[in-house]
Motif scaffolding. Structure first.
Motif, PDB file in Angstrom:
ATOM      1  N   LEU A 127      11.533 -12.788 128.576  1.00  0.00           N
ATOM      2  CA  LEU A 127      12.302 -13.283 129.726  1.00  0.00           C
ATOM      3  C   LEU A 127      11.359 -13.946 130.724  1.00  0.00           C
ATOM      4  O   LEU A 127      10.155 -13.673 130.709  1.00  0.00           O
ATOM      5  CB  LEU A 127      13.090 -12.152 130.378  1.00  0.00           C
ATOM      6  N   PRO A 128      11.882 -14.840 131.529  1.00  0.00           N
ATOM      7  CA  PRO A 128      11.021 -15.456 132.546  1.00  0.00           C
ATOM      8  C   PRO A 128      10.572 -14.415 133.567  1.00  0.00           C
ATOM      9  O   PRO A 128      11.294 -13.443 133.820  1.00  0.00           O
ATOM     10  CB  PRO A 128      11.920 -16.506 133.213  1.00  0.00           C
ATOM     11  N   ILE A 129       9.374 -14.654 134.116  1.00  0.00           N
ATOM     12  CA  ILE A 129       8.841 -13.671 135.076  1.00  0.00           C
ATOM     13  C   ILE A 129       9.811 -13.469 136.231  1.00  0.00           C
ATOM     14  O   ILE A 129      10.032 -12.351 136.692  1.00  0.00           O
ATOM     15  CB  ILE A 129       7.464 -14.138 135.602  1.00  0.00           C
ATOM     16  N   LYS A 130      10.400 -14.549 136.580  1.00  0.00           N
ATOM     17  CA  LYS A 130      11.281 -14.464 137.758  1.00  0.00           C
ATOM     18  C   LYS A 130      12.486 -13.554 137.514  1.00  0.00           C
ATOM     19  O   LYS A 130      13.081 -13.024 138.441  1.00  0.00           O
ATOM     20  CB  LYS A 130      11.747 -15.864 138.179  1.00  0.00           C
ATOM     21  N   ALA A 131      12.828 -13.353 136.257  1.00  0.00           N
ATOM     22  CA  ALA A 131      13.990 -12.517 135.955  1.00  0.00           C
ATOM     23  C   ALA A 131      13.611 -11.059 135.696  1.00  0.00           C
ATOM     24  O   ALA A 131      14.479 -10.217 135.465  1.00  0.00           O
ATOM     25  CB  ALA A 131      14.701 -13.067 134.721  1.00  0.00           C
ATOM     26  N   PHE A 132      12.321 -10.768 135.747  1.00  0.00           N
ATOM     27  CA  PHE A 132      11.878  -9.420 135.412  1.00  0.00           C
ATOM     28  C   PHE A 132      11.960  -8.500 136.619  1.00  0.00           C
ATOM     29  O   PHE A 132      11.542  -8.866 137.714  1.00  0.00           O
ATOM     30  CB  PHE A 132      10.432  -9.485 134.885  1.00  0.00           C
ATOM     31  N   ASN A 133      12.483  -7.289 136.364  1.00  0.00           N
ATOM     32  CA  ASN A 133      12.666  -6.376 137.488  1.00  0.00           C
ATOM     33  C   ASN A 133      11.684  -5.200 137.443  1.00  0.00           C
ATOM     34  O   ASN A 133      11.900  -4.197 138.099  1.00  0.00           O
ATOM     35  CB  ASN A 133      14.108  -5.871 137.544  1.00  0.00           C
ATOM     36  N   GLY A 134      10.659  -5.279 136.592  1.00  0.00           N
ATOM     37  CA  GLY A 134       9.635  -4.215 136.568  1.00  0.00           C
ATOM     38  C   GLY A 134       9.765  -3.258 135.404  1.00  0.00           C
ATOM     39  O   GLY A 134       8.834  -2.558 135.058  1.00  0.00           O
ATOM     40  N   GLN A 135      10.919  -3.234 134.751  1.00  0.00           N
ATOM     41  CA  GLN A 135      11.086  -2.299 133.625  1.00  0.00           C
ATOM     42  C   GLN A 135      12.037  -2.882 132.578  1.00  0.00           C
ATOM     43  O   GLN A 135      13.044  -3.489 132.929  1.00  0.00           O
ATOM     44  CB  GLN A 135      11.652  -0.971 134.134  1.00  0.00           C
ATOM     45  N   ILE A 136      11.677  -2.677 131.342  1.00  0.00           N
ATOM     46  CA  ILE A 136      12.639  -2.998 130.275  1.00  0.00           C
ATOM     47  C   ILE A 136      12.630  -1.842 129.271  1.00  0.00           C
ATOM     48  O   ILE A 136      11.696  -1.044 129.227  1.00  0.00           O
ATOM     49  CB  ILE A 136      12.311  -4.329 129.547  1.00  0.00           C
ATOM     50  N   VAL A 137      13.699  -1.789 128.501  1.00  0.00           N
ATOM     51  CA  VAL A 137      13.795  -0.733 127.462  1.00  0.00           C
ATOM     52  C   VAL A 137      13.896  -1.423 126.098  1.00  0.00           C
ATOM     53  O   VAL A 137      14.786  -2.240 125.876  1.00  0.00           O
ATOM     54  CB  VAL A 137      15.033   0.167 127.709  1.00  0.00           C
ATOM     55  N   LEU A 138      12.947  -1.068 125.222  1.00  0.00           N
ATOM     56  CA  LEU A 138      13.002  -1.600 123.842  1.00  0.00           C
ATOM     57  C   LEU A 138      13.730  -0.595 122.945  1.00  0.00           C
ATOM     58  O   LEU A 138      13.496   0.611 123.053  1.00  0.00           O
ATOM     59  CB  LEU A 138      11.586  -1.814 123.296  1.00  0.00           C
ATOM     60  N   SER A 139      14.602  -1.112 122.088  1.00  0.00           N
ATOM     61  CA  SER A 139      15.303  -0.244 121.118  1.00  0.00           C
ATOM     62  C   SER A 139      15.522  -1.037 119.831  1.00  0.00           C
ATOM     63  O   SER A 139      15.061  -2.179 119.710  1.00  0.00           O
ATOM     64  CB  SER A 139      16.646   0.200 121.690  1.00  0.00           C
ATOM     65  N   ASP A 140      16.271  -0.432 118.910  1.00  0.00           N
ATOM     66  CA  ASP A 140      16.563  -1.138 117.651  1.00  0.00           C
ATOM     67  C   ASP A 140      17.323  -2.436 117.903  1.00  0.00           C
ATOM     68  O   ASP A 140      17.284  -3.363 117.093  1.00  0.00           O
ATOM     69  CB  ASP A 140      17.380  -0.247 116.710  1.00  0.00           C
ATOM     70  N   MET A 141      18.009  -2.466 119.042  1.00  0.00           N
ATOM     71  CA  MET A 141      18.762  -3.675 119.365  1.00  0.00           C
ATOM     72  C   MET A 141      17.834  -4.869 119.551  1.00  0.00           C
ATOM     73  O   MET A 141      18.261  -6.015 119.460  1.00  0.00           O
ATOM     74  CB  MET A 141      19.555  -3.461 120.659  1.00  0.00           C
ATOM     75  N   ASN A 142      16.581  -4.574 119.831  1.00  0.00           N
ATOM     76  CA  ASN A 142      15.618  -5.660 120.038  1.00  0.00           C
ATOM     77  C   ASN A 142      14.790  -5.957 118.792  1.00  0.00           C
ATOM     78  O   ASN A 142      13.856  -6.752 118.847  1.00  0.00           O
ATOM     79  CB  ASN A 142      14.672  -5.316 121.192  1.00  0.00           C
ATOM     80  N   SER A 143      15.146  -5.270 117.715  1.00  0.00           N
ATOM     81  CA  SER A 143      14.433  -5.538 116.465  1.00  0.00           C
ATOM     82  C   SER A 143      14.975  -6.815 115.858  1.00  0.00           C
ATOM     83  O   SER A 143      16.175  -7.085 115.922  1.00  0.00           O
ATOM     84  CB  SER A 143      14.627  -4.378 115.485  1.00  0.00           C
ATOM     85  N   ILE A 144      14.074  -7.581 115.271  1.00  0.00           N
ATOM     86  CA  ILE A 144      14.532  -8.856 114.715  1.00  0.00           C
ATOM     87  C   ILE A 144      14.679  -8.817 113.193  1.00  0.00           C
ATOM     88  O   ILE A 144      15.241  -9.718 112.608  1.00  0.00           O
ATOM     89  CB  ILE A 144      13.599 -10.026 115.114  1.00  0.00           C
ATOM     90  N   MET A 145      14.149  -7.821 112.563  1.00  0.00           N
ATOM     91  CA  MET A 145      14.270  -7.714 111.116  1.00  0.00           C
ATOM     92  C   MET A 145      15.050  -6.450 110.788  1.00  0.00           C
ATOM     93  O   MET A 145      14.706  -5.364 111.249  1.00  0.00           O
ATOM     94  CB  MET A 145      12.880  -7.608 110.458  1.00  0.00           C
ATOM     95  N   SER A 146      16.083  -6.614 109.967  1.00  0.00           N
ATOM     96  CA  SER A 146      16.945  -5.470 109.684  1.00  0.00           C
ATOM     97  C   SER A 146      16.206  -4.353 108.953  1.00  0.00           C
ATOM     98  O   SER A 146      16.599  -3.205 108.998  1.00  0.00           O
ATOM     99  CB  SER A 146      18.148  -5.926 108.858  1.00  0.00           C
ATOM    100  N   ASP A 147      15.151  -4.708 108.265  1.00  0.00           N
ATOM    101  CA  ASP A 147      14.435  -3.656 107.545  1.00  0.00           C
ATOM    102  C   ASP A 147      13.184  -3.200 108.284  1.00  0.00           C
ATOM    103  O   ASP A 147      12.359  -2.498 107.742  1.00  0.00           O
ATOM    104  CB  ASP A 147      14.063  -4.143 106.137  1.00  0.00           C
ATOM    105  N   LYS A 148      13.038  -3.640 109.526  1.00  0.00           N
ATOM    106  CA  LYS A 148      11.859  -3.202 110.296  1.00  0.00           C
ATOM    107  C   LYS A 148      12.301  -2.853 111.717  1.00  0.00           C
ATOM    108  O   LYS A 148      11.908  -3.477 112.703  1.00  0.00           O
ATOM    109  CB  LYS A 148      10.793  -4.307 110.332  1.00  0.00           C
TER     110      LYS A 148
END
Lengths: 386, 634
Positions: free
Chosen positions: A318-339
């Protein structure tokens, strides 16, 4: 000389050989069966006389044995079928050989070249090659076989795994130009394009996915990517529909199926607000850095496996300007179904500020990485960009 | 491209084999000489193209052409050049190609060296050999193509089975195949005679030297296999009654009976039924051996290729060969009636006993090998038939055979008397009795005593026979010398096998650095283990020093190897001698510098293979007897 010419030479030699001996038969050795038996009988008599002389047999036995030899010989001569062979005109057989030898050889060879009863299980159990070695070998192969779609596809995949996205895209593009009707190729190419654009679904990959689904509406990997596109667009309902459809197209024991089941479960948890296996990333960017960078620069936050390939297993950009200091990574952010993120035990979180947002780290990018974290702990990581 | 040419050469070989069979057959039927004589040139062309195919495959191994699936599966760039060549026959497809080449070579030899055979007889023989070649070439091309390409070429190939990375593999299979496939020659001679309806002296005379050469190779091949298993498998054994070993032993027993039976048929016109059936059985058992190894029925070091489709092909081929030849035998049975009678005590009866006992021994091995497979295939459970069965059944059958073996040459043809033979052999038996009594005082093991008795029995009889022949100024033919050598070989083998089995010592022991153990007066001192690496493996090398009465007599370095593919291997170290072997195999690391070791003391084990070499050499001597070089006047 081409292979066909060599085949022709081998056939010509073979025909010439057969014709030569049809035209000029080998001479008979002149040994007659009857005479052979008579001579052997005579030799037996001589041996018998020697036995008698040495006292191995007495006179009575000698005479008995002599009579036996004579009787045996008489029987053999009676049995002998003295068929005489004659020489006849061989021209008809020459014609037969000249016609049939090449027909037989070529047709059998052609059938056997295609006849590969074990080819479906021909995947040999070789020790794993390094990717670099594979790439060299495939490139060599492509020099001689530039129209081999399979090889171009393999090259694209190998470069992709090596994180050489640009080369990977070139290889896929080449394969696509040769054969644009292979849904598997279209999906792989789309995946590479999405990855190259930092998981952004640009028109080209979307077109490729659409095309793949037109050719094969139930292609699971195409459905998966389409679902991911929908999820990115916050259309979770459509995503769920597409992924369920992909699920029904996958075999029971498929690894992808298990991955999809967990991603659907993840989606359900997202919908119900219950998310598991997440990595919370807090990023502190110093004022100096913020001052030196454009507000439109990208902030890329991703997790990669602690060991193995460097591809992200979950990423947000995301652009720096849109960042609020924290994000959460999960399977939803995975780009490969087998990884998926949750399929990994250990990971490293990386934060990068990039002017271009490209997958490859550029000279003016700023990057910081975490220690190894344990995914199952749903850890929270704080990274400082100073 | 070269690989495709190799494949094409194999197809051309098949085409020429069809020509070798079809055109001469038409020629014989029509009485057309120009067609009948084609069997030889067509065979030569077949041999040439099989040789080309074999050379191409070997070249693919040498240049590491991993685009060929067979090469990629059985070789890699780290493999030493010597093993790249032997890897050609290190697995199924290549060994079948070697089989085809060996069969072609045998056929070529018959076509070249049978100048004294009437041409139409030779044509019949080459047609039959051609039919067998067709079976094997089709088997190769349809189910076991060694030239199959891979879609994606790996940079590196797999490992050749480390067990097979050994000098033994370079020579054991080709020698064994020479023996196996060589049994096709007496088979072809017999079938040719049955088809022609002429079971005559010519067939018997010219078939015997070929049978002797094949038997010699078979003996040598089996001996090499036993030697290889001894030093390579790390178990210290020389024969395991493994079904695949049995598969080669059964044709050997039949071939042994056949060479003796041929002798009677040739000299006295008797035993034709025996000779015909033994020739058929010998080749059928060779095919059965192939079926057992290639079908995947067996699980052993030999079953490196298992494929039911291949097994089905060979089984069908086996049924056709056995069924067809037995049908021919039944058709021509009347031709084999012999008018020549012999007394119950005669050389003929002695050789008949020999035939019966050898066939009974073969059947006992056949039963022990096939019965568990039959039960398993019928779903009636798994049973294991091992050494106890064979020791209890096979050995008692062979003892009378060995006793009779050396008496028969003293017996007269047709008829003899007990009083004459007793008079002739009384001094020998007295000598045997005295020597045996003397040895009995030294040896306190019943089996060893029995072996010593049989050794003395055979050797004294053989020496007496030799001395008698010299005294009578009789002809010292190569056949006679060959017989003496082969019989003494049996004696040497028997003593070696029994002594090493009965008096051998085996110790499985944990040893720490500088610890020592004494076995039969030999002090084995463990000096630790060091790591090392070679071209295609790395591992640990043990250091063992052996002292006898305080003197260092040997330093052994048994190895524990880890090949690049991860396959572990134990490489035993041996201090050999004619009287005993000291054999050490490295086990596992037990921590703190301690290792498990297997130490064997093997008395007279070399005699086993020495005996085999004597037998093999004896057969070769007999094969080159001057009577087989008789120039028949025409």
């Amino acid at each position: 000389m081409s292979m066909t010419i060599w085949f022709g030479v081998m056939l010509a030699l073979s025909i010439a050989w057969a014709v030569w001996f049809l035209k000029r038969p080998l001479a008979d050795n002149g040994v007659d069966l009857e005479q052979s038996n008579i001579d052997i009988g005579k030799q037996k008599k001589l041996e018998l006389q020697a036995d008698l002389a040495q006292g191995l047999i007495d006179q009575e036995q000698f005479e008995q044995a002599l009579e036996e030899i004579s009787n045996t010989l008489a029987l053999e001569l009676k049995q002998a079928d003295s068929k005489t062979l004659t020489k006849s005109n061989a021209n008809i057989w020459i014609v037969v050989v000249v016609i049939l030898l090449p027909i037989f050889t070529i047709s059998v060879y052609q059938n056997l070249s295609n006849y590969t009863p074990t080819s479906k299980s021909a995947s040999i159990d070789l020790p794993p090659l390094t990717l670099d070695q594979s790439v060299v070998k495939i490139e060599q192969h492509l020099k001689e076989n530039p129209q081999d779609v399979k090889a171009w596809k393999m090259l694209g995949l190998s470069y992709f795994d090596l994180n050489k996205i640009e080369e990977s895209l070139k290889a896929y593009e080449k394969a696509y130009q040769i054969d644009s009707s292979d849904p598997r190729l279209l999906v792989e190419y789309a995946s590479a394009l999405i990855s190259a654009n930092d998981d952004q679904f640009t028109p080209k990959p979307i077109g490729l996915i659409k095309k793949a689904l037109e050719i094969e509406p139930n292609a699971p990997d195409a459905l998966y990517l389409a679902g991911l596109f929908a999820a990115n667009a916050q259309d979770f309902k459509l995503a769920k529909t597409l992924w369920n459809k992909a699920l029904s197209a996958l075999p029971e024991q498929s690894v992808d199926r298990q991955a999809l089941v967990s991603i659907l479960a993840e989606l359900s948890r997202v919908e119900s607000g219950d998310i598991s296996n997440t990595v919370t990333v807090n990023v502190v960017i110093s004022d100096e850095i913020l001052a030196s960078r454009s507000a439109d620069d990208y902030l890329m936050i991703y997790a990669k496996a602690a060991q193995g390939r460097p591809m992200p297993i979950a990423i947000q950009k995301l652009p720096i300007k849109a960042f609020n200091g924290q994000i959460v990574l999960s399977d939803m952010n995975s780009i490969m179904s087998d990884k998926l993120l949750s399929q990994h035990d250990k990971a490293i979180v990386v934060v990068r500020i990039s002017a271009t947002g490209g997958a490859m780290k550029q000279a003016d990018d700023l990057q910081v990485a975490s220690e190894i974290i344990t995914i199952a702990d749903n850890p929270s990581v704080t990274l400082n960009l100073k | 491209m070269l690989v495709e040419l190799g494949h094409f050469a194999l197809v051309l070989a098949l085409a020429f084999t069809f020509l070798q069979v079809i055109l001469p057959t038409i020629g014989l039927i029509k009485g057309d000489f120009s067609l009948a004589q084609l069997s030889r040139p067509m065979l030569w062309a077949q041999f040439f193209w099989v040789l080309v195919a074999f050379a191409v495959l070997m070249y693919a191994f040498v240049v590491d052409d991993f685009s060929v699936k067979y090469v990629a599966n059985n070789s890699n760039t780290d493999l030493p050049d010597m093993f790249k060549i032997s890897a050609v026959w290190g697995a199924h497809e290549g060994s079948l190609l070697l089989w085809a080449l060996v069969l072609s070579s045998w056929s070529l030899a018959v076509s070249i060296f049978s100048k004294r055979l009437p041409r139409d007889v030779l044509t019949h023989i080459l047609i039959i050999l051609g039919v067998i070649s067709i079976g094997f070439l089709l088997f190769l091309l349809l189910t076991s193509n060694p030239f199959e390409r891979l879609d994606i070429i790996p940079l590196q190939g797999r490992e050749l089975n480390p067990l097979l990375q050994d000098f033994g593999l370079i020579i054991h299979p080709p020698m064994l195949y020479m023996g196996y496939v060589g049994m096709a020659i007496p088979f072809a001679f017999v079938l040719s005679s049955l088809i022609r309806g002429q079971l005559d002296s010519t067939w018997l005379r010219w078939s015997r030297p070929w049978t002797l050469v094949a038997w010699s190779f078979l003996t040598f091949g089996i001996t090499l296999g036993s030697w290889w298993a001894y030093y390579e498998l790390g178990w210290g054994g020389w024969w395991f009654w493994d079904p695949v070993e049995n598969a080669s032993f059964m044709p050997w027993l039949v071939a042994t009976a056949l060479v003796h039976s041929l002798s009677v048929s040739e000299k006295r016109g008797a035993f034709k039924h025996w000779t015909v059936l033994l020739a058929i059985a010998g080749f059928s058992l060779s095919l059965l051996g192939t079926f057992l190894v290639r079908s995947g029925i067996l699980t052993s070091v030999h079953s490196f290729a298992s494929d039911p489709a291949r097994g089905a092909f060979i089984l069908a081929f086996l049924i056709v060969v056995i069924g067809g030849s037995l049908a021919l035998y039944a058709w021509r049975a009347s031709l084999m009636r012999s008018q020549n009678s012999f007394s119950w005590l005669s050389r003929e009866s002695g050789l008949l006993v020999n035939n019966i006992l050898l066939v009974a021994a073969m059947l006992s091995v056949f039963l022990g090998t096939m019965y568990p497979l039959l039960l398993d295939s019928l779903g009636l459970g798994k049973i294991s038939v091992g050494a106890p069965y064979f020791d209890a059944v096979f050995v008692p059958i062979m003892i009378p055979a060995v006793l009779a073996m050396v008496i028969a040459p003293f017996l007269r043809w047709k008829k003899d008397t007990i009083s004459r033979i007793t008079t002739v052999l009384k001094p020998v038996w007295l000598g045997v009795g005295l020597l045996f009594l003397a040895s009995f005082l030294i040896v306190d093991n019943t089996f060893v005593s029995l072996a010593v008795f049989l050794f003395i029995w055979i050797v004294l009889h053989s020496i007496t026979l030799l001395v008698t022949r010299i005294r009578q100024k009789g002809s010292m033919s190569l056949a006679f010398i060959g017989m003496i050598l082969a019989h003494i070989g049996i004696a040497i083998f028997l003593l070696g096998a029994t002594v090493t089995t009965q008096l051998g010592i085996e110790k499985d022991i944990k040893m720490e650095v500088d610890q020592q153990i004494t076995i039969k007066g030999y002090e084995f001192v463990f000096k630790g283990v060091e790591s090392f690496s070679q071209q295609n493996y790395q591992g640990h090398k043990g250091k063992i020093e052996i002292y006898l009465k305080g003197d260092l007599i040997a330093k052994l370095n048994p190895e524990k190897r880890q090949y690049v593919t991860g396959m572990p291997m134990t490489e035993a170290a041996i201090d050999p001698s004619l009287y005993r072997d000291l054999y050490v195999a490295l086990g596992e690391s037990l921590g703190d510098g301690a290792w498990s070791l297997r130490i064997y003391y093997k008395p007279l084990i070399r005699w086993i293979w020495l005996g085999g070499l004597f037998i093999s050499l004896g057969a070769l001597f007999a094969a080159f007897d001057r009577r087989y070089r008789l120039r028949v006047k025409s």
